[in-house]
Each structure stands twice: as structure tokens, then as C-alpha cells.
Design a protein around this motif. Structure first.
Motif, PDB file in Angstrom:
ATOM      1  N   GLY A 102       0.712  -1.436  -0.013  1.00 26.67           N
ATOM      2  CA  GLY A 102      -0.017   0.144   0.105  1.00 26.67           C
ATOM      3  C   GLY A 102       0.810   1.319   0.065  1.00 26.67           C
ATOM      4  O   GLY A 102       0.261   2.371   0.117  1.00 26.67           O
ATOM      5  N   THR A 103       1.979   1.102  -0.359  1.00 28.30           N
ATOM      6  CA  THR A 103       2.925   2.363  -0.247  1.00 28.30           C
ATOM      7  C   THR A 103       3.504   2.698  -1.643  1.00 28.30           C
ATOM      8  O   THR A 103       3.431   1.856  -2.570  1.00 28.30           O
ATOM      9  CB  THR A 103       4.535   2.025   0.432  1.00 28.30           C
ATOM     10  OG1 THR A 103       4.147   1.617   1.693  1.00 28.30           O
ATOM     11  CG2 THR A 103       5.246   3.125   0.422  1.00 28.30           C
ATOM     12  N   SER A 104       2.790   4.021  -1.958  1.00 28.36           N
ATOM     13  CA  SER A 104       3.163   4.588  -3.278  1.00 28.36           C
ATOM     14  C   SER A 104       4.776   4.428  -3.700  1.00 28.36           C
ATOM     15  O   SER A 104       5.587   4.377  -2.886  1.00 28.36           O
ATOM     16  CB  SER A 104       2.810   6.049  -3.314  1.00 28.36           C
ATOM     17  OG  SER A 104       3.568   7.018  -2.540  1.00 28.36           O
ATOM     18  N   SER A 105       5.341   4.522  -4.935  1.00 26.88           N
ATOM     19  CA  SER A 105       6.413   4.464  -5.469  1.00 26.88           C
ATOM     20  C   SER A 105       7.132   5.325  -4.913  1.00 26.88           C
ATOM     21  O   SER A 105       8.444   5.409  -4.555  1.00 26.88           O
ATOM     22  CB  SER A 105       6.442   4.300  -7.049  1.00 26.88           C
ATOM     23  OG  SER A 105       5.913   5.260  -7.442  1.00 26.88           O
ATOM     24  N   ILE A 125      24.482   7.585  -9.774  1.00 25.25           N
ATOM     25  CA  ILE A 125      23.639   7.282 -11.136  1.00 25.25           C
ATOM     26  C   ILE A 125      22.224   7.193 -11.069  1.00 25.25           C
ATOM     27  O   ILE A 125      21.263   7.660 -11.611  1.00 25.25           O
ATOM     28  CB  ILE A 125      24.409   6.353 -12.013  1.00 25.25           C
ATOM     29  CG1 ILE A 125      26.053   6.832 -12.073  1.00 25.25           C
ATOM     30  CG2 ILE A 125      23.821   6.410 -13.552  1.00 25.25           C
ATOM     31  CD1 ILE A 125      26.822   5.744 -12.773  1.00 25.25           C
ATOM     32  N   PHE A 126      22.166   5.998 -10.253  1.00 27.26           N
ATOM     33  CA  PHE A 126      20.388   5.552 -10.064  1.00 27.26           C
ATOM     34  C   PHE A 126      20.159   5.762  -8.340  1.00 27.26           C
ATOM     35  O   PHE A 126      20.195   4.752  -7.765  1.00 27.26           O
ATOM     36  CB  PHE A 126      20.163   4.412 -10.554  1.00 27.26           C
ATOM     37  CG  PHE A 126      20.696   4.180 -12.053  1.00 27.26           C
ATOM     38  CD1 PHE A 126      19.915   4.862 -13.107  1.00 27.26           C
ATOM     39  CD2 PHE A 126      21.782   3.520 -12.595  1.00 27.26           C
ATOM     40  CE1 PHE A 126      20.260   4.630 -14.295  1.00 27.26           C
ATOM     41  CE2 PHE A 126      22.390   3.240 -13.681  1.00 27.26           C
ATOM     42  CZ  PHE A 126      21.533   3.796 -14.755  1.00 27.26           C
ATOM     43  N   PRO A 127      20.264   6.810  -7.963  1.00 27.25           N
ATOM     44  CA  PRO A 127      19.883   6.766  -6.515  1.00 27.25           C
ATOM     45  C   PRO A 127      18.743   6.167  -5.737  1.00 27.25           C
ATOM     46  O   PRO A 127      19.042   5.733  -4.655  1.00 27.25           O
ATOM     47  CB  PRO A 127      19.957   8.441  -5.931  1.00 27.25           C
ATOM     48  CG  PRO A 127      19.505   9.028  -7.522  1.00 27.25           C
ATOM     49  CD  PRO A 127      20.012   8.173  -8.579  1.00 27.25           C
ATOM     50  N   ASP A 128      17.622   6.329  -6.692  1.00 26.27           N
ATOM     51  CA  ASP A 128      16.496   5.693  -5.993  1.00 26.27           C
ATOM     52  C   ASP A 128      16.656   4.102  -6.012  1.00 26.27           C
ATOM     53  O   ASP A 128      16.256   3.498  -5.163  1.00 26.27           O
ATOM     54  CB  ASP A 128      15.244   6.018  -6.789  1.00 26.27           C
ATOM     55  CG  ASP A 128      14.729   7.674  -6.434  1.00 26.27           C
ATOM     56  OD1 ASP A 128      15.271   8.093  -5.723  1.00 26.27           O
ATOM     57  OD2 ASP A 128      13.841   8.120  -7.254  1.00 26.27           O
TER      58      ASP A 128
END
Length: 534
Positions: A231-234, A319-322
């Protein structure tokens, strides 16, 4: 070795019992500090709230989502009948007993020498304490990973014996106690299976009902952890991952945050492991011993490859922190920090009976050094005479103070926590100092936020950081609590906070607020309680 010789060397039940008790005694000497240890105030507070939801119900951390439900269920129930200190000792005895059993099972695979497990344990403890890369530990206070590692050790023993069906069941139990410890061990075991079973004409199958049974058992650990992210948004999930991996737990997760010396010391342990393992391979060994060691070292190698994956992910943070933050949350260095020193311990002890005198001397020298290291660490903690979780050295304030000062600070901390317990209702919420993590443990009262107690679910984790930055603003170095009247009034209205406990070493002697404890400054020179403005 023929069957008669094997039977003659088989240890008696009394010797096994004595060996088991000696291992537990070693763990007590090394980690038998007064509770709470570093993570006990974190785990057992959560366990108490699990069994008694009204206890510290207003505390963000204690009442947030529960990640280690099986641990709380199995070892948290004593909190209903005993103090947290007594519960910690019960948990330690259980956890150390499982660890000792697993280590005995593993050591008996590789050594028929009596009490070799003691030597392996000392080398292992020293290797972890002084050779870890990311701050992992195994022998210590009770938390989910302690019994989990005990079942991992038992699983490795069965892996070495090629009893794969038992491996998956034992690792399923380990995963139930601690999903990451057990989960990464499953990956390492599958790697060992691929390396050692691939070329065999009678290969043991991987996809068996025992593998699925282990997976079914592991759901006791997987489901609660997975529910925390449902139920957590991206957007919230990415933000929470960055808070966890790149802010709060970066010292365990982010490779660029590791000190150069940590890489050097870990490299030394790896070098010792490789050198002695090569020697073991070229020495004259029984064929079954060679195969068992090969399977064991393949498991250790799998743990090392997992760590290499973590290092590669760490290179992608800019480069891709998330994505990197989400992946780093899974503690890629946890298993290798424990298994590489274990591999070193096994091969070094195996070389104590080497035919080459030089290798025997080298192994004995390392064993003596390990005893000295473990002895030094044990004595050093004993001399502190305060629980590790309240030690200034860990709290990061006045770290170089002598033992007498630490004990005086601890005495004042107990006094102010006792005041909170006796002078406020059970549903009271406090603002607490930055350099502490045991307020709930000693007072049984909720707090707005503290640095150690970081929630696991995304929404609570985001709320935790917001509160932390409000209470300990960056303009004050994230060390001093704010005394801004407008902010304190907001806290009183929003969190129902009447009292603020301050560390007088940090904020000074006098604040422009009403002090309610101590009535005389000399009664508690380190801590004071102020009423927040109405």
C-alpha cells in the motif's frame, strides 16, 4: 578412517554437553554485559509492544509496523511476566545455546579433536570483531539474527555433509527468525549446490519438497516484512529507501561510507582464509573431508559474491540513487561479514594438525592472537561497567571520558528515567536527548523520536525523519534539541508533549523554560526535565 576408529573417536554425551556449556560460557564472557546491549533496547521494546500494544502506544517506533514477528512471538512473550532486563537474559541464553549447538555441529564435520569448536569460536569472534567490513556482529545481545545464525551454522554443517534436504529446512527456520540472515544464506547455499553438485553423476536435486518446506517455514519471516511495504506509493517507497540506506543506516549499507581501514582489515581476513584454504587443498586429506570443505568454502564464496554485488550497487548511487537505495536496504555485506571470518576460523583450526611445522606454527600464532583479541575486547567492556547501549563511546558524545565519568552519567540517566516513570502517566510522551537510545527501556514512556529507533515501514520512516529534523534541526548540528517556543508549542499540541528531557552537557545549565527536575542542580548534574510552553 574405518568404522571402528570412527566409533572410538565419537564424543560421549557428557563431553558434548561440556563442550556446549563451554561455548555458552565463552559467549557469556565475551558478551555478557548488563542489558541492554546495542540492539536489545531496540528489539525488546518492539517485542513488548507486540505483546502489550498499550505499552508505549504513543511512541512512533514501538507502535509502527512489526518486521520480526516470529522473533517477537518466540522470544518476546517473557516481557508479559518479567522485566526487560530479565527477558534479555532469557533471550541471550536461548540465542547463545542455539549458536553453540550450530557451531558444534559444524566444527565436528571438520575436526575430530576434542573441543575444537572452542578454538573455532574464538577465531570467529575475533575475526568478526576486528575484521568486519560493514559492522556486522553475531555473538552479542539477543535479537532475531542471533538464533537465525545458529540455524545457519547447523544448515552449513548439513551442507558440508551433503544432507541438502536438511539444509533447506534449517535455513527456512533461520529466515523465520531473521529474513535477511536466512534469505542470503539460502542464496549462498544455492551457489554452493551449483558449484559442488553440477559435475556429479548422481547429482542431488535442487527442487525438492524439502526446499519448498523450507520456503513455507520462511514465510513466517517474509510475510511480515513484505506487509510493511504494501500500500505504499512508489514515491514514498523511494523516499523511505533513501532515508534508510543513505541517511540512517548508511554506515552498514553504503560502501562509500566504509572507512579505508575497514577494507584493509577485511582484506587481511580474506587473505588468511585464502592462504590456509589453499594449504588445506594441497595437504594430504581424506577424500570425504576434501568434499565437505569444498562445499563449505563454496558457501563462504557465495556469501562473498553477494558482498561483491553490494559493492557494485554502491557504485551506482550517484547515477541511480532511487534504485540503489532500494537495493542497498537488503544488507548485502551482512552474511559475508559473518561467514568469511568463519571460513578463516575453520581452515586455520584445520591446519593446527598440519604435517608442515611452519603451517602449524602460523595457525597456533593466529589462535593465540585471537585469544588475546577476544580477551582484550571482553576485559575492555567489563571495565566500562555500564551497559553498552548507554556507553558514551557508542552514543557519540564525550566519547573519550573515563569509566568513572561514564558510570556517573549512567547513574544520572537512570535517575531521570526513574523520575519520568514515577511522575507521569503511562501514556505520557517525552522529548528526549539526541545521545540516548534507552529511554523507553528504563522509563516505559513514549518519546517523540530518537536516532536509534528507526521504523521499518515507509510511512513511519518518512515521519521519523521529519520529526528528527524538527527536534534536532540541522542549524543546531542535529545534536541540540530545539528550544524555539513556537516549535515547542507545536510539539505540545501535536504530540501531547508536556516534558522535555535535556542533556545538560549539550544544551547548557539554564534554559528559558520551567525546570521541573531536578529541584537542585546538584541532584542530577547531567540531565534535567523542562516543561514545554503552553
Amino acid at each position: 578412517m574405518n568404522a571402528r576408529e570412527s566409533s572410538m573417536n565419537k564424543p560421549t554425551p557428557w563431553r558434548l554437553l561440556a563442550e556446549w556449556f563451554l561455548l555458552i560460557a565463552l559467549m557469556f564472557v565475551y558478551a555478557g554485559d548488563a542489558p541492554p546491549m546495542v540492539n536489545e533496547a531496540h528489539y525488546l521494546v518492539k517485542a513488548k509492544n507486540f505483546w502489550q500494544p498499550d505499552w508505549c502506544a504513543a511512541d512512533l517506533f514501538a507502535s509502527s509496523g512489526k518486521a520480526h514477528v516470529f522473533f517477537y512471538w518466540a522470544l518476546g512473550w517473557p516481557t508479559q511476566y518479567f522485566s526487560l532486563e530479565t527477558t534479555a537474559w532469557i533471550g541471550r541464553i536461548v540465542g547463545w545455546s542455539v549458536l553453540a549447538f550450530g557451531l558444534m555441529r559444524l566444527s565436528h564435520v571438520f575436526s575430530r579433536t576434542g573441543y575444537a569448536s572452542i578454538a573455532i569460536a574464538v577465531l570467529w569472534i575475533a575475526g568478526i570483531e576486528y575484521g568486519n567490513l560493514a559492522g556486522e556482529w553475531v555473538v552479542g545481545g539477543i535479537e532475531g539474527k542471533v538464533p537465525a545464525y545458529g540455524f545457519v551454522l547447523a544448515a552449513i554443517a548439513e551442507l558440508a555433509r551433503r544432507n541438502w534436504n536438511r539444509v533447506w529446512v534449517l535455513l527456512g527456520i533461520a529466515s523465520a527468525f531473521h529474513v535477511l540472515t536466512g534469505g542470503w544464506s539460502v542464496i549462498a547455499a544455492m551457489f554452493a549446490w551449483a558449484v559442488t553438485e553440477a559435475g556429479k553423476p548422481k547429482r542431488h536435486p535442487l527442487l525438492t519438497r524439502w526446499l519448498f518446506l523450507g520456503g513455507l517455514i520462511s514465510l513466517a519471516g517474509i510475510i511480515p516484512a513484505a506487509q510493511l511495504m504494501m500500500g505504499t506509493s512508489s514515491t514514498d517507497a523511494a523516499q523511505a529507501a533513501k532515508i534508510y540506506s543513505l541517511f540512517r543506516i548508511r554506515h552498514h549499507l553504503l560502501p562509500s561510507d566504509f572507512l579505508t581501514w575497514w577494507y584493509i582489515r577485511h582484506g587481511i581476513v580474506i587473505t588468511i582464509l585464502i592462504c590456509f584454504a589453499i594449504r588445506q587443498r594441497v595437504a594430504n586429506r581424506l577424500k570425504e573431508d576434501e568434499e565437505a570443505e569444498r562445499r563449505f568454502l563454496a558457501f563462504v564464496g557465495g556469501a562473498g559474491l553477494i558482498a561483491v554485488g553490494g559493492l557494485l550497487i554502491g557504485l551506482l548511487v550517484s547515477i541511480f540513487p532511487d534504485l540503489s537505495a532500494r537495493l542497498l536496504r537488503y544488507y548485502w555485506f551482512r552474511l559475508s561479514d559473518a561467514m568469511i571470518p568463519l571460513g578463516m576460523a575453520i581452515v586455520v583450526v584445520g591446519t593446527l594438525s598440519d604435517q608442515d611445522k611452519r603451517w602449524r606454527v602460523a595457525a597456533k600464532s593466529l589462535l593465540v592472537l585471537a585469544f588475546l583479541m577476544v580477551g582484550y575486547a571482553s576485559v575492555d567492556r567489563m571495565l566500562q561497567r555500564v551497559p553498552p547501549s548507554v556507553n558514551n563511546r557508542l552514543m557519540g558524545w564525550d566519547m573519550d571520558s573515563d569509566a568513572a565519568t561514564k558510570r556517573a552519567v549512567f547513574k544520572d540517566w537512570l535517575a531521570v528515567c526513574n523520575w519520568a516513570a514515577l511522575s507521569s502517566p503511562e501514556n505520557e510522551v517525552f522529548l528526549t536527548p539526541r545521545h540516548q537510545q534507552t529511554f523507553k527501556w528504563y522509563s516505559g514512556r513514549s518519546e517523540v523520536v530518537n536516532w536509534k529507533d528507526v521504523p521499518q515501514d515507509a510511512i513511519s520512516l518518512i515521519e521519523w525523519k521529519k520529526r528528527f529534523q524538527e527536534v534536532f534541526p540541522e542549524r543546531l548540528g542535529a545534536i541540540r534539541v530545539t528550544i524555539n517556543y513556537k516549535t515547542l508549542r507545536k510539539f505540545r499540541e501535536q504530540y501531547n508533549v508536556r516534558y522535555m528531557i535535556v542533556d545538560r552537557r549539550v544544551v547548557g545549565e539554564h534554559l528559558p523554560l520551567l525546570r521541573v527536575y531536578p529541584t537542585e542542580s546538584s541532584d542530577n548534574v547531567n540531565y534535567a526535565v523542562y516543561e514545554t510552553p503552553k
